[in-house]
Every structure is written in C-alpha cells, then in structure tokens.
Design an enzyme around this catalytic site. Sequence first.
Site, PDB file in Angstrom:
ATOM      1  CD  GLU A   1      26.280  82.040 -38.302  1.00  0.00           C
ATOM      2  OE1 GLU A   1      27.314  81.902 -37.600  1.00  0.00           O
ATOM      3  OE2 GLU A   1      25.185  81.533 -37.974  1.00  0.00           O
TER       4      GLU A   1
ATOM      5  CG  PHE B   1      15.101  82.059 -29.454  1.00  0.00           C
ATOM      6  CD1 PHE B   1      16.123  81.875 -28.524  1.00  0.00           C
ATOM      7  CD2 PHE B   1      15.126  81.316 -30.621  1.00  0.00           C
ATOM      8  CE1 PHE B   1      17.132  80.955 -28.757  1.00  0.00           C
ATOM      9  CE2 PHE B   1      16.136  80.402 -30.866  1.00  0.00           C
ATOM     10  CZ  PHE B   1      17.147  80.222 -29.942  1.00  0.00           C
ATOM     11  CD  GLN B   2      18.644  81.798 -32.914  1.00  0.00           C
ATOM     12  OE1 GLN B   2      17.963  81.673 -33.922  1.00  0.00           O
ATOM     13  NE2 GLN B   2      19.690  81.028 -32.657  1.00  0.00           N
TER      14      GLN B   2
ATOM     15  CG  MET C   1      52.529  93.355 -37.407  1.00  0.00           C
ATOM     16  SD  MET C   1      54.062  93.716 -38.317  1.00  0.00           S
ATOM     17  CE  MET C   1      53.499  93.654 -40.016  1.00  0.00           C
TER      18      MET C   1
ATOM     19  CE  LYS D   1      10.255  80.927 -39.068  1.00  0.00           C
ATOM     20  NZ  LYS D   1      10.568  80.022 -37.950  1.00  0.00           N
TER      21      LYS D   1
END
Lengths: 570, 184
Positions: A49, A111-112, A475, A161
């Site tokens: 993602e 969940f999630q 760096m 959802k």
Amino acid sequence: MEITGAQALIKSLEREGVEVVFGLPGGAILPVYDPILDSPIRHILVRHEQGAGHMAEGYALATGRPGVAMVTSGPGATNIVTPIANAHMDSTPLVVVTGQVARAAIGTDAFQECDITGITMGITKHNFLVSSPHEIPRAVAAAFHIATTGRPGPVLVDLPKDVAQSRMEWWYPEGLEELDLPGYRPLVGLDEAELERAAALLATSERPVLYVGGGVLKARAHEQLRAFAERTRIPVVTTLMARGAFPDSHELALGMPGMHGTYAAVTALQRADLLLAVGTRFDDRVTGRVSAFAPGAKVIHVDIDAAEINKIRRVEVALRADAAGALGALEEMGAAPANLDVWWKEIRTWQESYPLTYDPPVEAGPLRPQHVIESIHAASPEGTVVAAGVGQHQMWASQFWRFEEPGTWINSGGAGTMGFGVPAAIGAKVGRPERTVWCIDGDGCFQMTAQELTTARAEGIPIKVAILNNAYLGMVRQWQEMFYEERYSEVYLDADLPDYVKWAEAMGCVGLRARTPAEMRVAIEEANAINDVPVVVDFRTDTSEKVFPMVAAGASNDDIMVHPSQRGRA
Amino acid sequence: MSPEPFLGDVEHSPVRHHILSVLVENKAGVLARVAGLFARRGFNIYSLAVAPAESHERFSRITIVVDAETAPLEQVFGQLHKLVNVVDISDIAPDDAVERELLLATIATDVDNRTSLLDVIGAANASIIDVDAHHVTVMLAATPEGCDALERALEAHPGVELHRTGRVAVPRLGVPTHEPARSR
C-alpha cells in the site's frame, strides 16, 4: 436512481475526472472493488500500500492533478500513512480512500480495525469518516475540493464496509454550497496596500533575490515567474521543491539554495538586501541556522497559507495569495529594482569560482555518481522526468540534472521518505506516458520499495531505474565520516547483496550493471532503447563520494563547505 | 451578578494568556482536531471549555485560554484557521474580557470545622447547593482569580473534592474584538 454506496464512490471518482486509482483490495474495501470492474477508471494493483500512496504522489507531481489511492482498513490504511505524511509535508494533492469496518463494529477492536482518521488527523489537510451512503458524494467532492484548492494537500475518506454495501439515491453536489464546508475558505485576493509596499521595497533594493519554492509549481506560476524575473533581472534560486519552476539553463538561474545548494544560490541569499520569497516556507534545510540566515535582507513573503507567514522569519511585507496572482500583480504594477549590474557582477564571481563540481571520472571505475547523473541527462530525451529517493543520490540528482520545465522533478522534500523514488516514478509515468521517466535511486532506497517494479512490469509501465550503488546508506555515512570521526555505525549494505540484476530480472525487468564509465555509457544507451519493460541499472559508484557544497546542520549558511578541490579559492 | 469575593489579595496568574473563542462545526472529532493541533504544534492550553453555540445546533463554541508564551498568537490563529471544521475565531485580550468560571467543591464537615468553613463560603460569595450530615457542596461562579482564591482558602480543609469548568469569556462591552486575517 438507486445504487450501492460502493457504486456511488466509484461514480463520484468518475465525476471528479479521475482516470487512474492506485490501490490494493482487502476485506473492508471489498464492496468498492466490484464496481471498479465496470468503470472506465484504470486501477493499478500495487504490491504494497505504501507503493499506492507514492505512485499517487508521483502522478500528482508530474501532472498537477490530484493523485488517488485506495486501500483497505487496518494495516492497509496504516501502510499508506507514510505517503500521506509525505504528501502533507510537500503540499501534494492526494485523495486516499480507506475501507473501514462496519459502523456497528467501529470501536470494538474488530478484525483489521484501526482509527485511521485519528491516526492521520495531523498529517492530512482534512479527513472524513463517512457515516451514511447518502454522504458519499459530498465527502468525495469535498475531498477533491479541499485537496486541490488553497495550499494543496492529502485528504482521506474512510468508508465503513456497510456504508459501501447500503443503497442510496444517487445525487452529486452542485456547487460549493452543497459541500457544506462553512469553515473552509481558501484565500483569494490581494491586499493593495501590501502590494504597494512590496513594490516600494523592490524599487529601492540593490541586492534582491527571488527565493522560489514549490508553491510556484503548485500555482502553475512558472510563466509569471519567468516574465517577472526577466523584466526585473532579479536572480532566481529554486528550492528542492521548486526544481523545474525556472529553467536551470536560464542566465538568471542560480540553482538550488540550502544545505547542499550551489555556492552562488546560498551566498546570494546571505548577502541579499531583499528576499522575494514566493511559495516557500523557510525550511531549515534552506535557512541553516535561522538567526544567521540572510541577515541583511528584508523579506516580501508570498504564500497562499497565511500560517506560513512569520512562522520562521519575520517579514516586512506579507502577500497572502497564490504565487501566480501575486507575481502577476507585481508584474502589472511594473515593480522593479533599479540597475542590478553591480549585484550580478558579484554573483558571477561566485558562480565562476565555485561551480558545482566533482573529481574526474576514473576509467577503471568505480563510477562517480555525479558523472552517472550527468551522463543519463545527456543521453535522455528533452523533457525526461526524474524521480528520486532520499539521500546523497537525491541531492546529486537535484544538483547535476538540468531542470527546464515544471513536472519533471519528482521528489520527497519535507518528509525525506526513503523508498519514494521507484513508486513515484511509476506514478509519474502513468500520468505522463509519453515521457521518458528515470528514477535516480540509492541502493538503500531501492531496497525499501523495489517490489513495485513487479507492478510496473505487470501493468506495462516502462520506467528506468538507476541505482547509484555505493553499498552504503550514503548520506548517513557522509555524516558519520564528517561529524562522527569516521565511526561508521550500521550503514554498510553490501554492493552485491542483493544481486540487483537478478532481482530486476526476477521482477520481469531488464537488469543491467555498469562498473566503469565505458560500461556506463553502454548501459544508459541500452536502457534508453528499451521502451516495453522497466529497466534497472546497477551503477557501481565510489563509496567515498560526498555531497558538496554542504552547510552542516545548525550551522550558518556563511560557513558553507565547498568541494575539496575548490577550497582556498578567493 | 454577584460581587467579587474578597479573600485577601488576589494573586494574578503568572502565565501571559490569551482567550480564543473558537466557533467550530458540531461534528464528531472536532475537539480532538483542535486539541491535537495544540499538542503537535507545542501550544500550551491553559484551560478549555466547550458547549453548543448560541442559535444553532450545527456549531459549538470552544473557549481556549492559551499560554501566549509558548506560541505567537499569529501562529495559533493561522494554524487553527486551517482546520476545516473551524468556522470563526475571535481573540480576546485578558484586559478586554469579562471572564467567568464555575467552581463546585464538596467538603467534609464536622462540628470542629463547620464555623470556619461557613466563614470562607460566605466571604467568597459562594453558595451551598447540596448538603448531607457529613458534607456540603458549594458553588462559585466568579472570575478565575476569584475561583483561585476560594480554592486556596479551601485547601486548609481536609476532604475537599473540587471541580472547575475552565473559563468562558466575552468581550467587555464597547471593546472591539480582534480578528487577524484568516486563511488556510
């Protein structure tokens, strides 16, 4: 017409003119992925993602249009937090849609589930948790309006959802009234009195500098800038976020200011008696120690975000306006300093004494990273778009590439997000498929997001990646060498692990390697000749190369360190 | 309006504060947005009071007393205005404000302390609003300094449970409110 919330979301994106969405589906966003099949919107399936977010940023930076990403709830949403923070720092217009657990499950540690509106409160321009299907069109329209007006930025729309699954009567807001944003009033209009004061300061200035930031690109003010600069002959410095806002080939261009800026740009700011700061925010990477920055300069500050004015530096004149409007107004007034010949004469001596430079290439290798960048630039078509990660390679790319037009430099400035380069280059190529797109990357950065080359191959997005492989987090190594007595702590990466050529090939890309200038030229030519699949070139560069000039963190810009070969020059 | 209480010299708060009266959309999470902004920008909140605003259920009013030493007021204004749910901000300098705060305190009483307690309550112009065999609950609506004074006076009594609302303020009549340029 009655449709589902999911259909309404996709329809709303279509209404906003979205042509591409970068995303990855999951449980909570599942309903929205069904109507995508029936939509003309192109969906690009990423492998992580974070890649979706940076692709959307790259798309936005290359095209000027808002980038759109869509991910699921929980870890899908938290994986895109870094790109959101990055876009927030760099004022990049982004609309991110996240799935959320069903309304009844919110707050139950489902969940999630995660509180993504809470998490992103401080790193979005605004965010919405959509509470009913009827509200979807308004939330999407408002998200695009907020993301793209005023000072642009990321806006997140969190969609439960069951809201996506519920049915609604289709509608779409017509006009700003229906967006219901009573507190959102982006600036418009200029203050005449302040304009007069700006003109008066300009008229008496003997050593003015146009200190140009990313706001000029966001406001598409490059033409106004050029007209104003050419008439007034005021020297122009372009910050890391503004590369491409003014042509590097122009005689008035001094290049980039700041920690790794050109000697002429840094010193012109220090000696200036007037800064016309346009769409820029006096970032610490530009100012060095603030109390020692441009000590003799009065400041005219043009910014669309009034909170930037007087935040770091007290200004004499504040023009709370967009860069195009302010520069256009100053141009219309004919505001100009008198003769700048003496000032230019001084600047020319700095340019002649301390140009950007590097040690000559060595035929046996290893490669000079600056030479690689100059060689890619020379061999690539005009208008090539360059994306970079963060670190030494980024600074060298900004220094040694020549930027001539907006939208050709895709980079992570404020946040300094390693791994930005590859996905951002992919997004840029999607937005401007007719352009050659090179990602100048470091070996450390490449390892963070390289998996998106699989996406690029699968989706037919033929970018080119130059890994400046010095086997180190370069760096950090440079700082440890200079400021930690060469005590190298946790910076060695190994040039051969992973095998970048094999890795590229495993992802369906062409993998090349170059160790000497001769091999380098061949590899660049080969890479530029391939236009159907992504190419990765592993350029083996000299570990000991450092970025110069350099102003140490917290030091005064007066104490700029030039390249070792230039030290002792007057 | 009850007269100012007298409990000796009022000690003024050492903090240089400003009072911001912020009109916000009455939506979920708006207080968190405002509080979060103050936290991440390092602006100290001295007190905060929230209630639905006059005239309209769409809006709430947040009265924030901000420690003006921690941030230039211009920055606080500028950053607050960038919050999409913030509709309007007015700034009232302490000298130009009429400020009031509500204090409620429940105090354990017995034969030994009842007289001295009643003296304190009386001197402060506080009122007794609840009572049982072993406690009294007192209320004071006063300036923040007046509430400070009563709080200090009650400290001498054991078993005090004290709550304050944080102040609300309106401009003194005849004093124009100050509203710098807004933007985002």
